[in-house]
Design a protein around this motif. Structure first.
Motif, PDB file in Angstrom:
ATOM      1  N   LYS A 168      21.489   4.200 -46.126  1.00  0.00           N
ATOM      2  CA  LYS A 168      22.018   2.925 -45.646  1.00  0.00           C
ATOM      3  C   LYS A 168      21.751   2.796 -44.152  1.00  0.00           C
ATOM      4  N   LEU A 169      21.234   1.645 -43.752  1.00  0.00           N
ATOM      5  CA  LEU A 169      21.059   1.306 -42.343  1.00  0.00           C
ATOM      6  C   LEU A 169      21.901   0.076 -42.052  1.00  0.00           C
ATOM      7  N   THR A 170      22.756   0.162 -41.033  1.00  0.00           N
ATOM      8  CA  THR A 170      23.554  -0.987 -40.593  1.00  0.00           C
ATOM      9  C   THR A 170      23.073  -1.373 -39.207  1.00  0.00           C
ATOM     10  N   ASP A 171      22.545  -2.586 -39.074  1.00  0.00           N
ATOM     11  CA  ASP A 171      21.926  -2.972 -37.809  1.00  0.00           C
ATOM     12  C   ASP A 171      22.952  -3.500 -36.802  1.00  0.00           C
ATOM     13  N   LEU A 172      22.481  -3.909 -35.639  1.00  0.00           N
ATOM     14  CA  LEU A 172      23.367  -4.313 -34.556  1.00  0.00           C
ATOM     15  C   LEU A 172      24.117  -5.601 -34.852  1.00  0.00           C
ATOM     16  N   GLN A 173      23.629  -6.375 -35.808  1.00  0.00           N
ATOM     17  CA  GLN A 173      24.284  -7.617 -36.200  1.00  0.00           C
ATOM     18  C   GLN A 173      25.192  -7.437 -37.410  1.00  0.00           C
ATOM     19  N   GLY A 174      25.278  -6.213 -37.917  1.00  0.00           N
ATOM     20  CA  GLY A 174      26.102  -5.953 -39.099  1.00  0.00           C
ATOM     21  C   GLY A 174      25.346  -6.068 -40.406  1.00  0.00           C
ATOM     22  N   GLY A 175      24.053  -6.353 -40.352  1.00  0.00           N
ATOM     23  CA  GLY A 175      23.251  -6.402 -41.577  1.00  0.00           C
ATOM     24  C   GLY A 175      23.105  -5.018 -42.189  1.00  0.00           C
TER      25      GLY A 175
END
Length: 277
Positions: A168-175
């Motif tokens: 799982k990758l959670t990006d800086l925008q919460g995606g």
């Protein structure tokens, strides 16, 4: 027709090393799917980074629990335990701290990587398991387990399978981008110098990876032409992935074996997007 979508971390930043800006294409669906391609490449890059780190830690550290030499580019505190009292299994814990520290690529890492060796990774049947614990790179949260298993049958050509589970990758925008899959990797250079990693070259010869975004867009990426990964390079430098999912049906091309961050996505209709991590 060629379109340029340079993904700069200073603009529209959404994930580890990429941005999703669709340049002169105003189709929101294309923009969304290009974001998923960027996420897929960022996931592969972070997996390769963590694999490099784990190989460096396990190669550079002695059985006493103290570094034989301070591993270059590693800013974490490293400890070693042997739960069963013998030489193996051996557990390496790389603690980057809650505040984080900058690695050799000038990326801030936080949290921990737990690396477990069932035996020497150069021996057939041995497994290296990499577990991420409250872990992030550049404040991009990364989760999941990487299992790296030695499947060598010809000693002159070392080979491993790499399986990612619960990625799982959670990006800086919460995606959120979940991912899983298996690659087969063989070593094409550096096998005769097992304690020196800088001359290692790996070839990902087959495998499939699936990446699903939080909005339901799922991409399947399959090795089309072997991917070349030099230990000394941060990025994959050559090879192709077949991409299918959403409105996308095309190919990612990593270029001509240069250690750069540029790659190209070409859609089935011939439209190409030049992308940069």
């Amino acid at each position: 027709m060629k379109k340029t979508a340079i993904l700069l971390t200073t603009i529209c930043a959404t994930a580890l090393l990429y941005v999703s800006c669709s340049s002169d294409n105003n189709d929101p669906a294309v923009s969304t799917d290009l974001t998923s391609i960027g996420a897929s490449v960022a996931i592969d890059t972070s997996n390769e980074m963590d694999l490099n780190t784990s190989l460096l830690i396990s190669t550079s550290t002695s059985t006493s629990g103290k570094p034989a030499d301070t591993p270059p580019g590693i800013c974490a505190t490293i400890t070693i335990t042997t739960p069963n009292g013998g030489n193996y299994p051996k557990v390496f814990l790389a603690d980057f701290g809650t505040a984080g520290c900058k690695d050799g690529n000038n990326f801030t890492r936080k949290g921990k990587l737990e690396v477990t060796l069932s035996g020497p990774i150069t021996e057939t049947g041995s497994k290296m398991t990499i577990k991420r614990i409250d872990y992030s790179i550049k404040d991009i949260k990364l989760e999941g387990t990487i299992e790296y298993t030695n499947t060598t049958t010809i000693q002159s050509t070392p080979q491993w399978t790499r399986k990612v589970t619960n990625g799982k990758l959670t990006d800086l925008q919460g995606g959120v981008y979940t991912n899983s899959g298996t690659y087969t990797t063989k070593q094409t250079a550096g096998a005769d110098t097992p304690l020196i990693l800088s001359d290692n070259v790996y070839e990902i010869i087959d495998g499939t990876h699936t990446v699903t975004s939080s909005n339901g867009v799922a991409l399947t990426l399959t090795v089309k032409e072997p991917l070349i990964k030099k230990y000394s390079c941060l990025f994959i430098s050559k090879g192709q992935l077949k991409v299918q999912g959403g409105i996308l049906n095309g190919v990612i091309d990593y270029g001509n074996n240069d250690c750069d961050a540029t790659y190209t996505y070409t859609h089935e209709n011939g439209t190409s997007f030049i992308l940069s991590m």
